[in-house]
Design a protein around this motif. Sequence first.
Motif, short mmCIF file in Angstrom:
data_model
loop_
_atom_site.label_atom_id
_atom_site.label_comp_id
_atom_site.label_asym_id
_atom_site.label_seq_id
_atom_site.Cartn_x
_atom_site.Cartn_y
_atom_site.Cartn_z
N GLN A 7 5.56 -1.37 7.71
CA GLN A 7 5.32 0.01 7.29
C GLN A 7 6.10 0.35 6.03
O GLN A 7 5.59 1.03 5.13
N ILE A 8 7.34 -0.12 5.95
CA ILE A 8 8.15 0.13 4.75
C ILE A 8 7.54 -0.56 3.54
O ILE A 8 7.39 0.03 2.46
N LEU A 9 7.14 -1.82 3.71
CA LEU A 9 6.57 -2.58 2.59
C LEU A 9 5.24 -1.99 2.15
O LEU A 9 4.93 -1.95 0.95
N SER A 10 4.44 -1.52 3.11
CA SER A 10 3.16 -0.91 2.73
C SER A 10 3.38 0.39 1.97
O SER A 10 2.60 0.72 1.07
N SER A 11 4.48 1.12 2.31
CA SER A 11 4.79 2.36 1.58
C SER A 11 5.28 2.05 0.16
O SER A 11 4.91 2.73 -0.80
N ILE A 12 6.08 0.99 0.04
CA ILE A 12 6.62 0.63 -1.28
C ILE A 12 5.52 0.13 -2.21
O ILE A 12 5.42 0.53 -3.37
N ALA A 35 15.55 2.24 2.58
CA ALA A 35 14.54 1.38 1.95
C ALA A 35 13.35 2.18 1.45
O ALA A 35 12.66 1.76 0.52
N LEU A 36 13.10 3.35 2.05
CA LEU A 36 11.97 4.17 1.59
C LEU A 36 12.18 4.71 0.19
O LEU A 36 11.23 5.17 -0.44
N LEU A 37 13.42 4.67 -0.31
CA LEU A 37 13.67 5.08 -1.69
C LEU A 37 12.93 4.17 -2.66
O LEU A 37 12.69 4.55 -3.81
#
Length: 461
Positions: free
Chosen positions: A136-141, A277-279
């Motif tokens: 989910q984090i990687l898909s957001s980035i 990490a969402l930054l």
Amino acid sequence: MDLNQDSDRTQDGFWRRIGNEVETVGVEAVRDDERTMSANKLFVVWAMASASATTPVIGSLLFAMGFTNMVIAIVIAFLIGFIPAGLFSEMGREIPLTALIVARRTYGWIGAFIFSVLFTFVNVGWFGLNTEVGGQILSSIFRTSGSFWFWVVGIVQIILVLFGMKWLEYFYRYTAALMIACYAVLTAYLFIHYHIHMPGPNGQFTWGASLSTILTFSILAWAYKISTMSRFCVPAHQTKRRGWFFVAGSSGIMLSVFLMGLVGILSQEATGNWNVALLGTHIPVWGVIAGLGVALAVIHSNAMNLYPSTVDLLAALNTVRKPMKWEQPIATVVLGIISTLLAVYGILDKIQGFLNIIGDVLLPFTFIMVVDWVWIQRKKTPQNTFFDHPSTASQWLSIPATVGFIVGFVINFWGADFLPRFFYNVLPLPVVGSIVGAAIFWILAVVSGLRVGDDSPETVR
């Protein structure tokens, strides 16, 4: 000269070398020539395994304590947990077997089988949960499909675990600096673009609950797995100084909890979200670096979920049949695919409650094993006897260990309903229950005639 034949031989040689690197030791004793890992390498392995993409959440869970109290709580948790963690570390160096095989002498073969199956699913659950969070984090980035990243992360982890502890240690060692640098970039961005100050106490909290959160989230949740890794370390009898080996694993675990917990609490204070990490979604160029850091954090931690899950499953299977050479890589692939599918379909959201209470099971299991290994077996049980088929009812199921575990679990799970507040507001209740359960086990073991410190190869059960 037939060039096709030379090419075939080259390819055969290549695949043979690859096959030779795949780990197939399973639950059998690790050969002495493979037991070469140093204490420093063990420290790095556990520091990186503990540095998951979800580890900063500890900063959010303990946010009400404030920064200073959180640091104090982490130090106290280390002081509580480093002894059982260290004893498991030494167990693996004294007898190169995984903990669930040694548990056969503690809980009996049936008891060890039940725990092996349970811990297999627990580790699969954590593997899938971390994969889901990381995806989910990687898909957001990168603004792409989450399912794609679930499979990328899952496949990389499966391949790494296939090659076992030797190559996992290489991977941890040579990617540690890169992962640290990636999170340092995120932290620097946090300080540059947000107003940062160390948060103080800002709500109601209890020391007992806070300590329980840290212990069941980190050091004591990992403790039994440490021997699964330390069995590849230099044997205990070949080292004069054992102190660093004793604390290397627990020190690595808690250093990561402290550093990433610090990042998490600062991110929570500055942005309202612990997940620094969402930054990466706000950093045009450095977002790629942030994504790489997240991917490494997920892979580092999840490898130490999939690897023990595989070994735990093999320990369960070995209860009913003899080991086969290629069962370890087969089990790794199957469990890895199942875990990734759980992440893809979001099934893990429905079992997080189960995963959260597993500390109530892990801690009494851990404390009873430590008491049995140190004070009942006195570290003298020969490794081959752990594979001897049971000949008595007590070898199938140990009544002292079963009673002690049940008492410990009942206190851990329901203790807040009947114990004075001191035992859960001030003290970490899961530790209280586990100590009581371990004490009951020791008393019953001695009363029932288990030989304490017997020099003979047989231990009465």
